[in-house]
Each structure stands twice: as structure tokens, then as C-alpha cells.
Enzyme design. Structure first.
Site, PDB file in Angstrom:
ATOM      1  N   GLU A 179      32.531  18.473 -18.128  1.00 28.35           N
ATOM      2  CA  GLU A 179      31.480  17.488 -17.916  1.00 28.35           C
ATOM      3  C   GLU A 179      32.057  16.150 -17.438  1.00 28.35           C
ATOM      4  O   GLU A 179      31.489  15.495 -16.584  1.00 28.35           O
ATOM      5  CB  GLU A 179      30.689  17.309 -19.217  1.00 28.35           C
ATOM      6  CG  GLU A 179      29.538  16.335 -19.127  1.00 28.35           C
ATOM      7  CD  GLU A 179      28.379  16.856 -18.271  1.00 28.35           C
ATOM      8  OE1 GLU A 179      28.167  18.078 -18.243  1.00 28.35           O
ATOM      9  OE2 GLU A 179      27.712  16.021 -17.618  1.00 28.35           O
ATOM     10  N   ASP A 180      33.177  15.743 -17.992  1.00 27.82           N
ATOM     11  CA  ASP A 180      33.645  14.372 -17.768  1.00 27.82           C
ATOM     12  C   ASP A 180      34.814  14.228 -16.801  1.00 27.82           C
ATOM     13  O   ASP A 180      35.233  13.109 -16.507  1.00 27.82           O
ATOM     14  CB  ASP A 180      34.075  13.748 -19.106  1.00 27.82           C
ATOM     15  CG  ASP A 180      32.899  13.584 -20.056  1.00 27.82           C
ATOM     16  OD1 ASP A 180      31.758  13.677 -19.578  1.00 27.82           O
ATOM     17  OD2 ASP A 180      33.130  13.376 -21.257  1.00 27.82           O
TER      18      ASP A 180
END
Ligand code: MN
Length: 738
Positions: free
Chosen positions: A78-79
Site C-alpha cells: 500500500e505505501d
């Protein structure tokens, strides 16, 4: 706090899992460190410290390598630039699946808009149901975020704290992870109710200073007593946490001062039978508080929790709660489903399967199955949330099937939990073989037998009395259907008669052909609208037969119901009523009334309604049930100018299901001791049910009394009145109609 080093993580895992794949852990460490690079957390720490702390929390639960690696990687996709494909290549499909699940639920907002909340909660459960390790990593992730929440900007804190206390803490509890649940609640409580938290913490410290020595006394007392009987036990005393105290204050609406049991003890023994021996010794040493003893060993909670609970009045009259259990039970109580999912003897493959067998996991499965059936995510959320929050009671069907219900559940909830049809047709219950009201609160271990009657519809009032979402939704549905059916049934009767009077044939097909003119889409809509008084029968007749002459007065022709002359009824309120049946019988085309709970939406005029034997009239009020009045009722004058609201009705009672009807009498009695008792006794002796008695005292010698009672019919009512007239203390009795 320094960041955990690579070798430290490996060491932690090695301590409980000597066969750990060191190389795999190292690869994950390096991969995640590179991926997160120079990212920082709100605290100013390198971001990478976060996944490491999450992994560390999971090593305390002694979880397998895949779970630890998934924790290290959980924020990469996600990051950062990392991809699932890369993760699969480097770490294999098992870990890819875990990271994928975690990525999917990362951005779910579980506290914002209601509709989205339900849908997001659904996604969360779907993501964790296939592999419970996804939830374990998620909970550890949330725990670390909560531990460091004070670094996050204040405006963001509340949302995270609310989500934690509403969703993740109950979910942890549901999975049996009590320690985790308590810490999550505690951290969230601090942010959600800072003042309450501070006040309770302060009071707790004061009490501990004043009475804390009790803890030591009880500990040593108990240990000595147990040693005398040769029972080896560990005894821990502890003060309850502010959040659990606050919850108790809220639930019982008591103040802190009134709250006495703020100390809890845990007694850990070797064998289950020792638990009961300890219980015996405890109860012989201190007086027990009635109603607090719970045996979760013979009936475990649905999250696998097993323990004995009791509360005693200890030294200094301090109430003390005790939990008595074995070491093994204690581990499950602490770690819950993680105790099943943890690494065992080098068998990683069996990890998920073992967790699958736990009852907590079965709950999760069932909940997800319910999701598949459910149409409305909001209702689903309400349902699931309720089940998350309430403690459970376990009841049994006569055949021994276990039905788990939230605390506060009634036999109605039980019936719906067994099957919707059972709920809809429930008319009575036996609890442990004895007849009990349907609104009895069920207790653990109750055996419940539901009495059913086919063709029943649940009363609408049940909706607010049940505690399970399933029962509430089913009742709502059933009453909606039943009410609509009632109005449509009444509408059909009204229309049949209106067409008959117009001397034109009536059929559903004819009505169907006129739907457009009536601006409705279904025949049932028309029927229900007529039954509700929202559409006049005369308008329907003319829509079907446009060639018909408009009627002169009153749209429906139902005006015929209204008595045209005074000839046949001489009974007027205030006269000395003779209660003779009217000579004239109502027309055979009058609508048959079966009383309350029949097929038609009917009510009786309050303050003196009609009883069988009375000549009756129905008044249609848009959106309400038909109100039945005795023909002599003075209230009817108010409808003189609205003939379209009058319905010709007649009694049509079901002899097999006798009912009572409300009536009102007024009498004048001499003021002397016991006169009221004589009146009420007379009524009771003659099978009258008194609902209400009111008195006015016009003179020192006499009292006017108004009595609302229910009777079987007019004969019954007049018999009661004659009996009352015989009493010396009564000077006048008469019936009153509204
Ligand atoms: Mn995270």
C-alpha cells in the site's frame, strides 16, 4: 526506543520456534527496510520501526514464520513501490495471500458513513475469514498504532480510537483474545473520553491506597487455605482497568462510590476438577454474592473461553471477583484464537486448520455465511455489532441443539434463531419445562421449547423487545406483510360491497384494467389504499366503470351503513340501559369483524368501546385501523358529514378463540370503608377484568367511580352491572360508551 535489529527479531522467533526459517525472516527484514526507505512515522521514527513492532507483538503470541513475515511486509504494497507479484516471487504464495488480505483492509473506514460502514465491515470479515492470520496481523498493527496514537494529529485520533473500540476490540474479544481486547479498549477510552478516563484512574488510585492491602490479604489467605487442602495454585490479584469500570458504571448506572468490586483475582490450577475444589473453598471462606456465580467450564463461551467466575464479600466488606481456571484455559483466555493458530512442534501447515476448529472461528464462518444471505449491509452491521458487544447466553432446544444468543435475549429471539418460521408462529414458551412469558430474559443453560400456532403473525410490538438483529428484521418484515394484508383484505370487502350496490361485477381483472386511471401499479395497492381510507370505493367503481353516474352524496355508497332513522335504537347514553339486543339485524353485506387480532385492521373506541351484542359501526380514518363504535356512541355525531367514512360492520366471532372486549362503567358509591373492595370483588367474582379504576369525590358521602374493564360480550357486561346494582353501597351503575 531503538529500532529492533535484524538478529533481535530472529532471536525472538527462535525462542519458541527453533526450526524457524532464519533466511526467510532476514529476507523479509531487508526487503521491507529497503521498501520503506526514509519514510517517517508521525512520531518522527523511521516508518520501518512500525512493521517490526507489529512483528514483535506477534512473536509474543508465538505465531508461525508466515505470520511474522506478513507482519514485517504488511504496509509495503500500500505505501511503497513493492508489488504483490514481487512478494510472491520472493516469499511464496502463502505470504502473498496474507499481505494481499492486509492490503485490502488497510484503507477500510469502519466508522464513517453508515452505509459504507456496513459494506466495509463486510469486506473486513471476508478478508479475514479465509485465513485468521490476516486478522492477527491486523490486530497487532492496530495495537501498535494505538500505543503510538498520541503522536498523531488530534483531529485524526478520535476516528482511529472509535474504530478501535467499535470494531477491533470487540472482534479481538470475539476471537477470545482478552488481553489484546483490554489493551485496545483502554488505549481508545483514553482518547474518546479523556475526562472520564482521568477521573476513574484517579479514583482507582485513591481506593487502592485506602484498601489495596486487601489484595495482599486475600492473596495470602487464599493461598494458605488452598495449601491446607493440598491444592497447588497460583493466585494473582489485580485492579480492574478504568474502561471496564466505566462500562460497568454505564451499564448499571451506578456511581464510582456504589461500585464495589474493583479488585479481581485469578486462581490458576492444574486440573479442571481443582477449579471446583477451589470454588468450594472460596465459598466456605467468604460469603458469596448471589447471582454472580458462572460456570464457563461446563458451558464455554462461544469464543472458547472457559473459567469459573464468582464474587465474594472479602475482608473489609470489599467485594472481590474471582476467576478460577487451569493453565490451559488461562492461555486460551489470554490468546484466544491465536492459541490455536500458534506455531506447534514444527508443523506450520496445521496452523490454520487448528484455528478453524475453534468455536470462535466457527462464529466468524457463520457470520460470513449470514453476509451471503443478507441483503442490507446496515442491518447486517447492526446485527453483527450487537453480537460483538453483548456477552452471550447459551440455551438449548429440547433436542439439545445449542443456541447462542446475546445477553438479554428472550424466547422470541431464541425462536427466530432456530428458524424464521418458528419465530413468526411463536405463541408461547416453556423454559426448563415450565410455561414462561415470551419476554422472559433467558439465562445460560436454559432449555427452551417454543409453542407455535400456524397462521400467526408476530405482534409489531415485539420489534422493540427483541435484542437480536435477525429477530428484529424478521418481525419488521412479517408485520409489514401482515398489516398490508389486513388493509388489502378490508379494502377488498369494501370494494365488493360498493360494486354490489352499484350493481356491477367486480373482479381483480377489471381492477387491473383500471390501474392506470387509479394511478396505481398493482391491484393490491388499490385494495390496501381503500382499506386505509386513502382512496374511496366510489372512485374505484367509477374508474372501472367510467359510464356510471356519479353518486349524489358520499363517494362510496357506504353511507348506507349510517342509521337513517332513530327507529331501531333507543339506547342513549345516560339513560338506564336495558341491554336488550337490537331487533334489527345488520345487513348480510356488512363487513364481518372478528375483534382484535382478526384478519382486519381494527381498533375499539377507547373509553368505552363496543362489545359483542352491540350493534356496531366502523369509522374509517386514513392511515389508521377501522375504529368500531357501538351505534349509540355519541362520538359518531362528529362523522355525520363524512358518510364516506362509515362502514357497515357486524360481529363475526371465532368461538374457538374467545376474546375480551373493553367496556366502561360508571357508578356512584357510598363512602365507607371497604366499599371499593366490594365493587372490585363483585366484578372479579363475575369474571370481569378490571383495567383501570378512577374516582372523583363529589360529596363527602358519595364517590363517583369510573371503571374500565374487559368482558366477553354484552350479556356478560349486563350481568356484571345487575350484580353491582344489588350491592347496598352502590346507588347507581351505568355503562358508558365513548
Ligand atoms: Mn501498519
Amino acid at each position: 526506543m531503538g529500532m529492533m535489529r535484524q538478529y533481535e527479531l530472529v532471536d525472538r522467533v527462535k525462542r519458541y520456534n527453533p526450526n524457524t526459517d532464519e533466511e526467510l525472516l532476514n529476507r523479509a527484514y531487508v526487503y521491507a527496510m529497503r521498501a520503506h526507505g526514509t519514510q517517517k512515522r508521525a512520531s518522527g521514527d523511521p516508518f520501518f520501526a512500525h512493521p517490526l513492532e507489529v512483528a514483535a507483538i506477534l512473536t509474543e503470541l508465538k505465531l508461525d514464520d508466515a505470520t511474522i513475515v506478513a507482519a514485517v511486509l504488511h504496509d509495503t504494497v500500500e505505501d511503497t513501490e513493492a508489488t504483490l507479484e514481487e512478494i510472491e516471487t520472493l516469499f511464496g504464495p502463502d505470504i502473498r495471500r496474507l499481505v494481499d488480505g492486509l492490503t485490502k483492509i488497510k484503507k477500510l473506514d469502519l466508522v464513517s458513513k453508515k452505509a459504507a460502514q456496513g459494506e466495509n465491515f463486510r469486506k473486513l470479515l471476508l478478508a479475514i475469514v479465509d485465513d485468521i492470520r490476516v486478522l492477527l496481523v491486523k490486530l497487532a498493527d492496530r495495537l501498535h498504532n494505538m500505543r503510538t496514537l498520541h503522536y498523531v494529529p488530534p483531529e485524526k485520533r478520535l476516528r482511529v480510537a472509535e474504530e478501535t473500540i467499535e470494531i477491533y476490540a470487540p472482534l479481538a474479544g470475539r476471537m477470545g483474545m482478552q488481553e489484546l481486547r483490554e489493551e485496545l479498549e483502554e488505549l481508545a477510552f483514553r482518547h474518546i473520553k479523556p475526562e472520564a478516563h482521568a477521573t476513574i484512574t484517579k479514583r482507582l488510585e485513591e481506593v487502592t491506597q485506602r484498601e489495596g492491602k486487601v489484595i495482599g490479604e486475600i492473596e495470602s489467605d487464599l493461598k494458605a487455605k488452598l495449601a491446607e487442602r493440598g491444592i497447588e495454585a497460583q493466585v494473582y490479584g489485580r485492579r480492574k482497568r478504568p474502561y471496564s469500570i466505566w462500562k460497568k458504571m454505564e451499564r448499571k448506572s451506578v456511581s464510582f462510590e456504589q461500585l464495589s468490586d474493583i479488585f479481581g483475582f485469578r486462581v490458576i490450577v492444574d486440573k479442571p476438577e481443582d477449579c471446583y475444589r477451589v470454588l468450594g473453598i472460596v465459598h466456605m471462606t467468604w460469603p458469596m454474592v448471589p447471582g454472580r456465580y458462572k460456570d464457563y467450564i461446563s458451558t464455554p463461551k462461544q469464543n472458547d473461553y472457559r473459567s469459573l467466575h464468582t464474587t465474594v464479600v472479602g475482608p473489609g466488606r470489599q467485594r472481590v471477583e474471582l476467576q478460577i481456571r487451569t493453565d490451559g484455559m488461562d492461555r486460551v483466555a489470554e490468546f484466544g484464537i491465536a492459541a490455536h493458530a500458534r506455531y506447534k512442534d514444527g508443523r506450520t501447515a496445521g496452523v490454520v486448520a487448528a484455528a478453524d476448529e475453534s468455536r470462535a472461528y466457527q462464529w466468524l464462518r457463520r457470520t460470513v455465511d449470514l453476509l451471503a444471505e443478507g441483503d442490507n449491509p446496515e442491518e447486517f452491521l447492526e446485527h453483527t455489532k450487537l453480537e460483538l458487544f453483548h456477552d452471550q447466553v447459551f440455551c438449548f432446544t429440547p433436542k439439545g441443539r445449542l443456541i447462542a444468543l446475546p445477553r438479554g435475549a428472550t424466547p422470541i429471539d431464541f425462536a427466530y434463531a432456530v428458524h424464521t418460521d418458528v419465530g413468526n408462529t411463536a405463541v408461547g414458551a416453556k423454559i426448563n419445562g415450565r410455561i414462561a412469558p415470551l419476554l422472559t430474559e433467558l439465562q445460560n443453560g436454559d432449555e427452551v421449547e417454543i409453542t407455535r400456532a400456524e397462521g400467526q403473525a408476530p405482534p409489531a410490538a415485539w420489534e422493540s423487545l427483541v435484542v437480536t438483529g435477525k429477530a428484529r428484521a424478521a418481525i419488521r418484515r412479517a408485520t409489514r406483510v401482515a398489516v398490508r394484508r389486513q388493509y388489502a383484505g378490508l379494502g377488498r370487502q369494501i370494494l365488493e360491497r360498493a360494486f354490489m350496490r352499484a350493481e356491477r361485477p367486480f373482479s381483480d381483472d377489471k381492477l387491473k384494467a383500471a390501474l392506470k386511471r387509479l394511478a396505481r401499479t398493482a391491484v393490491d395497492d388499490v385494495l390496501a389504499a381503500v382499506g386505509r381510507g386513502e382512496m374511496f370505493s366510489g372512485d374505484v367503481v367509477r374508474a372501472v366503470y367510467p359510464d356510471l353516474e356519479p353518486e349524489k352524496r358520499g363517494a362510496t355508497g357506504d353511507a348506507k351503513a349510517k342509521p337513517s332513522g332513530k327507529g331501531w335504537f333507543e339506547l342513549r347514553q345516560g339513560e338506564n340501559l336495558k341491554f336488550k339486543l337490537p331487533n334489527e339485524t345488520p345487513g348480510s353485506d356488512a363487513i364481518p369483524i372478528r375483534g382484535l387480532g382478526g384478519d382486519l385492521p381494527v381498533r375499539f373506541a377507547p373509553g368505552g368501546g363496543a362489545v359483542p351484542g352491540d350493534r356496531i359501526v366502523g369509522i374509517l380514518t386514513p392511515g389508521e385501523a377501522v375504529t368500531i363504535y357501538p351505534i349509540q356512541s355519541p362520538s359518531l355525531a362528529a362523522f355525520d358529514n363524512e358518510p364516506e367514512r362509515w362502514l357497515d360492520v357486524r360481529w363475526d366471532l371465532d368461538d374457538k378463540r374467545p376474546q375480551r372486549f373493553p367496556a366502561r362503567i360508571q357508578l356512584n358509591s357510598i363512602n365507607e370503608p371497604g366499599s371499593l373492595a366490594q365493587i372490585t370483588t363483585t366484578i372479579a367474582e363475575h369474571d370481569g377484568n378490571i383495567d383501570a379504576v378512577s374516582m372523583v369525590r363529589p360529596t363527602p358521602d358519595f364517590t363517583d367511580v369510573t371503571i374500565d374493564l374487559t368482558v366477553w360480550d354484552l350479556k356478560h357486561l349486563s350481568a356484571i352491572i345487575s350484580e353491582l346494582r344489588e350491592k347496598r353501597v352502590i346507588s347507581r351503575v351505568e355503562r358508558v360508551v365513548a
